[in-house]
Design a protein around this motif. Structure first.
Motif, PDB file in Angstrom:
ATOM      1  N   GLU A   1      -4.953   2.291  -6.284  1.00  0.00           N
ATOM      2  CA  GLU A   1      -5.610   3.767  -5.598  1.00  0.00           C
ATOM      3  C   GLU A   1      -5.156   5.188  -5.975  1.00  0.00           C
ATOM      4  O   GLU A   1      -5.871   5.669  -5.131  1.00  0.00           O
TER       5      GLU A   1
ATOM      6  N   TYR B   1       1.230  -1.087  -0.513  1.00  0.00           N
ATOM      7  CA  TYR B   1      -0.140  -0.198   0.065  1.00  0.00           C
ATOM      8  C   TYR B   1       0.502   1.347   0.236  1.00  0.00           C
ATOM      9  O   TYR B   1       2.083   1.156   0.138  1.00  0.00           O
TER      10      TYR B   1
ATOM     11  N   VAL C   1      -3.019   3.634   0.722  1.00  0.00           N
ATOM     12  CA  VAL C   1      -3.990   2.692  -0.757  1.00  0.00           C
ATOM     13  C   VAL C   1      -3.730   1.518  -1.036  1.00  0.00           C
ATOM     14  O   VAL C   1      -1.904   2.508  -1.339  1.00  0.00           O
TER      15      VAL C   1
END
Length: 790
Positions: free
Chosen positions: A768, A545, A764
């Motif tokens: 994204e 992420y 994220v």
């Protein structure tokens, strides 16, 4: 102290009891008489001093309220006078047809100069309702106002400035002299508050100085803000009026032994501003001083008589006592450290258990291990090991209470028995923290020829909460000690029933993670044999992420992103690093896991704009690898990411351990242009020499300081100090945990170069990451099987 008396000492015991009764009666008679006289004198003097000190504090408090009142009154009259005379005159003279420009420029400066010269204020500003200056001023004054502006904004928004109701005056003072507030609202809606400004106690007054005539539209409201500092001439005047000897202002309650401190609180939120410190006039102390010589002589006479009797008794029994103590020492104490041995500890522990069965007293038993003792023995020899044991025992003993028991069980194993912990475990907290800190300091051995850094881990259990038998309690403490060591060592843990299954659960999680990594490696090997894929390991359920980092100016554009690891477990869902990183470190998996994250982050960053960077966390275990730098260079060559776009984030603990080897690794990385940042600065060891010695490029300010902005003045002060230090050293600063617009603007004003937090973006997946979407071309994250790690 617990004493076991041999049967052969019965004669000594009877003689000592008989003599002790006589001494006891003499001591009680003399000390009782002197004690009553001394206590009476001390009580009378203390009461007199307390009354005098209370009166002085009341006078100081009243005078502060009067000064706040006076500022509100004066600027209120000034505002009324301006609105009644000057403002209408300006309009009738045709100075301006717009009410919005009457008080700007030179007119605003004239009002400011009048407020300072005629009324003696230290500073005055004319501003609009958005706190923008409406006056001509020099660059120095304008810069000074920019620092004050965030503190003035809440005053301009105060509803009392624009209230249309009848004039009111508010004065709410708590009963306690430790919390004082003062505020005033005058007929012209003037407001005066106590606050801290530029680190000084200050009275700030504000009043509206323009308004629309009846029937005309309301112009932009403009206000006069005046500032009067209380730590200069105003304090001198207060000292003269109230008879405060040596009055001074201090930011902390640093009063000397013969001084008292009076706390000044902010009007708006009651936050402490500082302290007025002075030498009080204490009549009771003078009286006590005159009586003390006579009391001292009387006490001395009684002490001499008591000493003569005691010396005669001790001279006859001394030899017997020394013999008894020597025998006890040999039987119940450790020869190396002179601490109680296992036998004496067991006796005291059984005695403690027996007492707790019939009382509400709570105690604790703890086991303690030195974390790296074997390495010291192997490296420097057993002589150094013995010296280390003695020094460790002295350090532990220095932080214990007189009634606590420290015993050496053997080797580097110690046991603690802590009695009477009725204050809700605060005693445990302070003692265990102190022991861990003492053992964490370096040990100079062999007359300074060697230095050992070992540390210690503690496991403890409560008596009788966790059990009532000695065997159960020692086993519970051993389980807690294991948890402390598995949690990273250099810490302490209190036993809980969940720990019995925690060891098994940790092993299960470690094995599952090993299977995920092994599956990914096997999958990559199969792909290599068939020629259908890359030879790099495929770790299945791992994913990276990203949380963006933004520049603090220029529209807050994204300057880069930090890579964070996640594991999407098939049964437990998405796991954060705190859930499985300790298991990876314990199982020797952290290197493979860390380099997978590094490779994925570099691969993703290649598709971002060229002016951005990617930050990757590095564990202390990775830094200790001798070929760590070469492996990083290999990843950069494979992915094609320029070294200048990679930032490695370290913790300060990484620099404490083996810093000579770490220094060599970091120097090699820096020579190729890789950036180095120091994460969570200010929450660990915070050694300033690290910033220079290791050539740090960026400091990351911990979110715990950012969260204090607007709530505690200390947060802004700490951040300001870190930013100033970084600016002087040429180091960038990133503030973590930015969650509000106020924090963003305040940190920008303080001078932070970059900002990071949920206000901009949460962590994220790559797909994204909207701010880099155009450059990425819609590429998603590289996932393996069903998991994600970031």
């Amino acid at each position: 102290m617990h004493i076991v008396v041999p049967s052969s000492s019965n004669t000594f015991q009877k003689s000592w009891i008989a003599s002790g009764r006589i001494l006891f009666l003499i001591a009680i008679s003399g000390l009782g008489a002197i004690g009553l006289v001394v206590l009476s004198a001390l009580w009378a003097g203390t009461e007199s001093d307390a009354a005098a000190l209370d009166r002085q504090r009341q006078l100081v408090n009243a005078r502060l309220r009067e000064q706040v009142d006076q500022v509100a009154h004066v600027i209120g009259q000034f505002g009324n006078g301006y609105l009644a005379r000057v403002y209408p005159a300006s309009r009738s003279a045709g100075v301006s047809s717009s009410l919005d420009t009457v008080l700007t420029g030179a007119a605003g400066s004239a009002i400011s100069e009048t407020a300072m010269s005629a009324f003696g204020y230290d500073q005055a500003f004319v501003v609009d309702d958005k706190a923008q200056l409406s006056m001509l001023t020099d660059a120095k004054t304008e810069k000074r106002y920019r620092w004050m502006k965030p503190l003035f904004l809440p005053l301009l928004k105060d509803s009392r400035l624009t209230a249309s109701q009848s004039p009111t005056f508010t004065d709410r003072m708590p009963s306690s002299l430790e919390s004082r507030r003062a505020s005033a609202v005058r007929p012209n809606h003037a407001l005066a508050n106590l606050m801290r400004l530029e680190g000084r106690p200050t009275i700030v007054g504000i009043v509206a100085i323009n308004e629309a005539p009846e029937g005309q539209p309301q112009p932009t409201r403009q206000f006069l803000i005046v500032v009067r500092f209380l730590d200069g001439a105003a304090l001198d005047e207060l000292s003269r009026q109230q008879g405060l000897n040596g009055a001074r202002f201090a930011r902390t309650a640093d009063a000397d032994e013969n001084e008292v401190a009076f706390q000044i609180d902010a009007t708006a939120n009651g936050e402490p501003i500082g302290f007025i410190v002075w030498r009080p006039d204490l009549p009771g102390s003078r009286v006590i001083g005159r009586l003390m010589p006579a009391l001292s002589i009387a006490a001395l006479v009684i002490a001499v008589l008591f000493s003569v009797l005691l010396v005669r008794l001790r001279s006859s029994l001394g030899e017997l006592k020394r013999s008894e103590l020597h025998a006890r020492q040999l039987a119940l104490h450790d020869v190396l450290t002179d601490l109680p041995n296992r036998a004496l500890f067991a006796m005291r522990f059984e005695e403690c258990l027996a007492e707790t069965r019939y009382s509400t007293e709570r105690s604790a038993v703890a086991l303690l291990d030195l974390d790296r003792f074997k390495a010291v023995n192997d490296t420097f020899g057993h002589a150094a090991g013995d010296e280390l044991i003695r020094m460790a025992a002295e350090r532990i003993r220095s932080v214990l209470r007189p009634g606590d028991t420290l015993a050496r069980l053997g080797g580097d194993e110690f046991a603690l028995l802590l009695r009477d912990i009725r204050d809700d475990d605060q005693v445990l907290l302070s003692i265990c923290d102190a022991i861990v800190a003492e053992l964490g300091r370096p040990f100079p051995l062999l007359r300074g020829e060697a230095v050992a850094r070992v540390g210690g881990s503690i496991g403890l259990t409560i008596v009788p909460d966790a059990g009532r038998t000695a065997d159960d309690l020692m086993r519970y403490a051993d389980v807690a000690l294991y948890e402390a060591k598995m949690g990273g060592r250099g810490q302490w843990r209190v036993y809980s029933p969940s720990m019995d299954g925690g060891r098994n659960a940790r092993d299960i999680l470690k094995n599952e993670l090993r299977e995920v990594l092994a599956k990914g490696t096997a999958s990559s090997a199969d792909s290599a044999q068939t020629g259908s894929g890359s030879t790099r390991p495929d770790f299945g359920s791992l994913e990276v992420y990203y949380q963006t980092v933004h520049r603090a100016e220029g529209g807050y554009a994204a300057s880069g992103a930090e890579a964070l690891v996640r594991w999407r477990h098939s049964q437990r869902g998405l796991l954060t690093p705190a859930s499985f990183i300790p298991a990876a470190e314990e199982g020797g998996l952290i290197d493979a896991l860390g380099f997978w994250v590094l490779r994925e982050a570099c691969k993703a960053a290649c598709k971002w704009p060229v002016e951005t960077f990617v930050a990757v966390n590095v564990s202390p275990a990775q830094l200790r690898r001798p070929n760590f730098a070469e492996e990083v260079f290999t990843v950069l060559e494979e992915t094609g990411l320029p070294p200048s776009r990679l930032e490695l984030e370290l913790t300060e603990s990484s620099l404490i351990e083996d810093n000579s080897d770490v220094y060599t690794v970091l120097k090699t990385l820096r020579s190729r242009g890789i950036q180095i940042s120091l994460d969570d600065f200010g929450t660990g060891f915070s050694c300033l020499s690290h910033l220079v010695r290791f050539d740090i490029d960026r400091i990351k300010i911990d979110r715990s300081f950012v969260s204090q902005l607007g709530a505690k003045a200390n947060g802004a002060a700490i951040i300001g100090a870190i930013v100033t230090l970084s600016r002087n050293l040429g180091i960038s600063t990133t503030a973590e945990g930015v969650e509000t617009e106020y924090q963003r603007d305040f940190l920008t004003a303080l001078g932070c170069t970059d900002l990071q937090g949920y206000f901009f973006s949460k962590p994220v997946p790559l797909r994204e990451l909207d701010c880099f979407a155009k450059s990425e071309g819609g590429a998603g994250p590289r996932t393996i099987a069903s998991g994600a790690i970031a």
